[in-house]
Scaffold this motif. Sequence first.
Motif, PDB file in Angstrom:
ATOM      1  N   ASN A   1      16.279  40.971 -52.158  1.00 20.06           N
ATOM      2  CA  ASN A   1      15.090  41.588 -52.896  1.00 20.06           C
ATOM      3  C   ASN A   1      15.812  41.784 -54.294  1.00 20.06           C
ATOM      4  O   ASN A   1      14.844  41.669 -55.279  1.00 20.06           O
ATOM      5  CB  ASN A   1      14.738  43.078 -52.002  1.00 20.06           C
ATOM      6  CG  ASN A   1      13.616  43.592 -52.764  1.00 20.06           C
ATOM      7  OD1 ASN A   1      12.555  42.930 -52.941  1.00 20.06           O
ATOM      8  ND2 ASN A   1      13.715  44.693 -53.606  1.00 20.06           N
ATOM      9  N   ALA A   2      16.779  42.205 -54.605  1.00 20.47           N
ATOM     10  CA  ALA A   2      17.500  42.342 -55.591  1.00 20.47           C
ATOM     11  C   ALA A   2      17.378  41.196 -56.637  1.00 20.47           C
ATOM     12  O   ALA A   2      16.864  40.925 -57.767  1.00 20.47           O
ATOM     13  CB  ALA A   2      18.669  43.094 -55.914  1.00 20.47           C
TER      14      ALA A   2
ATOM     15  N   ASN B   1      15.022  40.643 -60.048  1.00 21.33           N
ATOM     16  CA  ASN B   1      15.955  40.572 -60.974  1.00 21.33           C
ATOM     17  C   ASN B   1      16.465  42.010 -61.444  1.00 21.33           C
ATOM     18  O   ASN B   1      16.507  42.414 -62.378  1.00 21.33           O
ATOM     19  CB  ASN B   1      15.231  40.026 -62.467  1.00 21.33           C
ATOM     20  CG  ASN B   1      16.118  39.594 -63.476  1.00 21.33           C
ATOM     21  OD1 ASN B   1      17.501  39.207 -63.038  1.00 21.33           O
ATOM     22  ND2 ASN B   1      15.676  39.781 -64.534  1.00 21.33           N
ATOM     23  N   THR B   2      16.615  42.730 -60.255  1.00 14.52           N
ATOM     24  CA  THR B   2      17.392  43.877 -60.191  1.00 14.52           C
ATOM     25  C   THR B   2      18.926  43.942 -60.203  1.00 14.52           C
ATOM     26  O   THR B   2      19.305  43.136 -59.517  1.00 14.52           O
ATOM     27  CB  THR B   2      16.831  44.746 -59.030  1.00 14.52           C
ATOM     28  OG1 THR B   2      15.439  44.784 -58.764  1.00 14.52           O
ATOM     29  CG2 THR B   2      17.441  46.206 -58.805  1.00 14.52           C
TER      30      THR B   2
ATOM     31  N   VAL C   1      32.890  42.703 -65.360  1.00  8.53           N
ATOM     32  CA  VAL C   1      32.209  41.617 -65.969  1.00  8.53           C
ATOM     33  C   VAL C   1      30.786  41.838 -65.619  1.00  8.53           C
ATOM     34  O   VAL C   1      30.460  42.143 -64.692  1.00  8.53           O
ATOM     35  CB  VAL C   1      32.698  40.338 -65.246  1.00  8.53           C
ATOM     36  CG1 VAL C   1      32.001  39.180 -65.710  1.00  8.53           C
ATOM     37  CG2 VAL C   1      34.167  39.797 -65.429  1.00  8.53           C
ATOM     38  N   ASN C   2      29.981  41.949 -66.589  1.00  7.65           N
ATOM     39  CA  ASN C   2      28.573  41.977 -66.757  1.00  7.65           C
ATOM     40  C   ASN C   2      27.939  40.566 -67.321  1.00  7.65           C
ATOM     41  O   ASN C   2      27.887  40.208 -68.387  1.00  7.65           O
ATOM     42  CB  ASN C   2      27.890  43.168 -67.527  1.00  7.65           C
ATOM     43  CG  ASN C   2      26.505  43.256 -67.308  1.00  7.65           C
ATOM     44  OD1 ASN C   2      25.769  42.469 -66.716  1.00  7.65           O
ATOM     45  ND2 ASN C   2      26.027  44.363 -67.785  1.00  7.65           N
ATOM     46  N   ASP C   3      27.088  39.744 -66.203  1.00  5.76           N
ATOM     47  CA  ASP C   3      26.589  38.695 -66.442  1.00  5.76           C
ATOM     48  C   ASP C   3      25.469  38.290 -65.493  1.00  5.76           C
ATOM     49  O   ASP C   3      25.648  38.518 -64.296  1.00  5.76           O
ATOM     50  CB  ASP C   3      27.620  37.375 -66.294  1.00  5.76           C
ATOM     51  CG  ASP C   3      27.105  36.136 -66.559  1.00  5.76           C
ATOM     52  OD1 ASP C   3      26.226  35.851 -67.528  1.00  5.76           O
ATOM     53  OD2 ASP C   3      27.912  35.133 -66.517  1.00  5.76           O
ATOM     54  N   SER C   4      24.608  37.856 -66.190  1.00  9.91           N
ATOM     55  CA  SER C   4      23.142  37.385 -65.550  1.00  9.91           C
ATOM     56  C   SER C   4      22.489  38.660 -64.427  1.00  9.91           C
ATOM     57  O   SER C   4      22.368  38.475 -63.302  1.00  9.91           O
ATOM     58  CB  SER C   4      23.506  36.262 -64.498  1.00  9.91           C
ATOM     59  OG  SER C   4      23.860  35.384 -65.709  1.00  9.91           O
TER      60      SER C   4
END
Length: 179
Positions: A88-89, A93-94, A138-141
Amino acid sequence: MVYVFLADGFEIIEALAPVDMLTRAGIDVKTVGVTGELVASSCGVSVKADMSINDFDFYDVQAIVLPGGLPGTINLENNPIVQKAIDNAVNTNTPICAICAAPSILGHKGILKGVNAICFPGYEDDLEGAFISNEYVVNDSNIITAKGAGVSIEFGLEIVKMLKGAELADEIRRKIQSR
């Protein structure tokens, strides 16, 4: 609402440090007991979850958090409601946030293809299709991954940054005297 999934064998600091950082940021957060209301951490400390997995609803999800630990990661991955929450996320795009061994769950689902990610050393092969980072968090997409328990506060602050901005995350970092 940010939901932190707890399954027997979860790494306690990887779950509760982000809960603390999110709460300090004024973000609504609930822990979800995947294996029961009282969930045993990997170190034997039990935590009473705010709600049962059977009461989890998909309508107000701001982000989901998957702590690592063993066998917590395996218990999360084997739960069909957790799997549905991840799907669902992805579909809405959660943000999905996973630390330590838990990014392997995302790798097994093919979610990390082409994404920069990190995990606890030794799980890199499970991050199928990911570009393995040298960073600790890391934060990506719309996916945040982190290396392990030692960066749990930074992991939590990165979630705050994603949801409420860098200024608030930096303010909390100063107040707790991190780095």
